[in-house]
Design a protein around this motif. Sequence first.
Motif, short mmCIF file in Angstrom:
data_model
loop_
_atom_site.label_atom_id
_atom_site.label_comp_id
_atom_site.label_asym_id
_atom_site.label_seq_id
_atom_site.Cartn_x
_atom_site.Cartn_y
_atom_site.Cartn_z
N LEU A 1 0.89 -1.20 0.10
CA LEU A 1 -0.09 -0.01 -0.15
C LEU A 1 0.92 1.24 0.18
N ARG A 2 0.33 2.49 -0.41
CA ARG A 2 1.35 3.62 -0.56
C ARG A 2 1.02 4.32 0.54
N ASN A 3 2.16 4.42 1.37
CA ASN A 3 2.03 5.45 2.56
C ASN A 3 2.22 6.90 1.84
N CYS A 4 1.48 7.81 2.36
CA CYS A 4 1.59 9.28 1.78
C CYS A 4 2.12 10.28 2.44
N GLY A 5 3.06 9.70 3.54
CA GLY A 5 3.99 10.55 4.25
C GLY A 5 4.92 11.48 3.48
N ASN A 6 5.32 11.23 2.33
CA ASN A 6 6.34 11.98 1.72
C ASN A 6 5.73 12.77 0.79
N PHE A 7 4.54 13.00 0.63
CA PHE A 7 3.76 13.99 -0.15
C PHE A 7 3.72 15.17 0.47
N VAL A 8 3.85 16.29 -0.21
CA VAL A 8 3.75 17.76 0.38
C VAL A 8 2.62 17.85 0.85
N GLY A 9 2.06 18.46 1.98
CA GLY A 9 0.80 18.75 2.63
C GLY A 9 0.17 17.46 2.82
N LEU A 10 0.69 16.34 3.22
CA LEU A 10 0.00 15.08 3.94
C LEU A 10 1.41 14.52 5.07
N THR A 11 0.78 13.63 5.83
CA THR A 11 1.50 13.08 6.91
C THR A 11 1.44 11.63 6.79
N GLY A 12 1.99 11.02 7.66
CA GLY A 12 2.22 9.44 7.64
C GLY A 12 0.86 8.71 7.82
N ASP A 13 -0.01 9.26 8.24
CA ASP A 13 -1.41 8.53 8.63
C ASP A 13 -2.19 8.58 7.34
N PHE A 14 -1.72 9.37 6.29
CA PHE A 14 -2.31 9.16 5.12
C PHE A 14 -1.97 7.82 4.04
N PHE A 15 -2.85 7.29 3.49
CA PHE A 15 -2.56 6.22 2.74
C PHE A 15 -3.44 6.13 1.43
N ARG A 16 -2.77 5.76 0.09
CA ARG A 16 -3.46 6.04 -1.02
C ARG A 16 -3.47 4.43 -1.33
N THR A 17 -4.71 3.82 -2.09
CA THR A 17 -4.71 2.50 -2.47
C THR A 17 -5.21 2.55 -3.82
N ALA A 18 -4.66 1.76 -4.67
CA ALA A 18 -5.31 1.68 -5.97
C ALA A 18 -6.69 0.65 -6.15
N ILE A 19 -7.30 0.87 -7.01
CA ILE A 19 -8.68 0.18 -7.21
C ILE A 19 -8.38 -0.75 -8.01
#
Length: 465
Positions: free
Chosen positions: A423-441
């Motif tokens: 799963l993609r942890n989004c902590g290294n996106f500018v404006g997001l933190t490590g508790d955000f995740f992105r999942t493909a469908i």
Amino acid sequence: MENSSRFFSNPDCSYFPCHKGSSNDRESFNCLFCYCPLYSRIPCPGNPTYIKKDDGRIVKRCTDCNFPHKPENYDRIMSLLKGKSLTDEVFQEYHHGGEFVSSLMHEKPAEEVCYDFSVNTNPLGLPDGVKNAVQNSIEQLERYPDQNCTALRKKIAEKIENDNLFVHNEQISPENIIIGNGASELISLIVQAVSPKNALVVAPTFSGYERALKICYSKIHYHLLKEENDFTLDSTIFSSIENAAADMVFLCSPNNPTGKMPDFELLKKLVSFCEERCIFLFVDECFIGFTEKENLSDVQFVSENPHLIVLNAFTKVYSMAGIRLGYAFSSNQGLLAKVNFLRPEWNVSSLAQLSGLAALNENAYLHETCSLISRERDYLNKKLKTLGFTVYPSEANFILFKADSKDFTESFNKKLIEQGILLRNCGNFVGLTGDFFRTAIKNHEENEKLIEALADSLGKSFSLL
């Protein structure tokens, strides 16, 4: 008069003093500018400006940088100073999808099935027409490819015209299309051609824009989308452009990783706003094919707006990530000429061009794709909410969600990897933190596997969902 910024010390920093200055006197200890511990790092994680001298040298000016001022950056600075090279940091920051965590899967037995939800390609896989084109292209690979991608540019223009995609009946000329070895190459080439001094990036978003801008020594400003507004682009973008004195603006539609499409009327105003001020507007539409909203593409405004650039690719929608094929639209012939000058010879292989031509005939495949994504997006939205995650509205083939437990997020990826889930942890996106995740469908069976793994990580029963 002595320069008031000659010395600056921050004794409240838990790491102070982190390096030796010209004096041991705390009042004359310089934490910034010439003595910034990151001064020699290229690219710098801060936001310096770069000046080209008469002799051709590029020098860095740190006067306007506030990166070392901020306490939230101290740990990052020290991690670099303690031996972690910036090269490694940049590699991790810009690492794509599941590649960063896939190395952790190597310890698992080869026969175990792995489900990669970190990469957003089409769950239907490579279209049959593209497979046949690849298999039948062997003999043509002996010859050099067409540098101008003449047939493919013509086919793209014809498809747009024949499918009557646009709200406004706009003609697209093959002369307004440029083909690249994937979308990433085109992003890099276009940024080099424009060479913006100040660029505004709508964030959180794909890190490739920032990477290309740093290579060109552009100063990067961010327009941060608000979580409480579901990361929706609004009219505050106009003041952000003016405040940044931007000469280039980047946005993604639908956005990655949020999945949101900007309002069409707002986009129209943004196109006009940038054109009136001669600001290049770069719109990335690599995921628009999953939305059933291609009639809302900004491509229809290209002909009358030479400062508008629209990007797309075969990578995601046709699941052609390994073939490398992207394309962009612009009516700015000067810009296109410069991009063509900068690009390598024969950058798009014959195999890629033939695959693209075949993919453009896959209308039934696209219809099935949109139907599958819409159905499975609804399924994942419902299940993720049932599990207690905050789920953000998406129109793309991926979903952004947030965990509310720090203890859960810290062990999250490890637990999922143990079950064969990436799963993609989004902590290294500018404006997001490590508790955000992105999942493909993915397809339904794979999506069920994801929900089952998430439920297990939370100590819940999948059968009760």
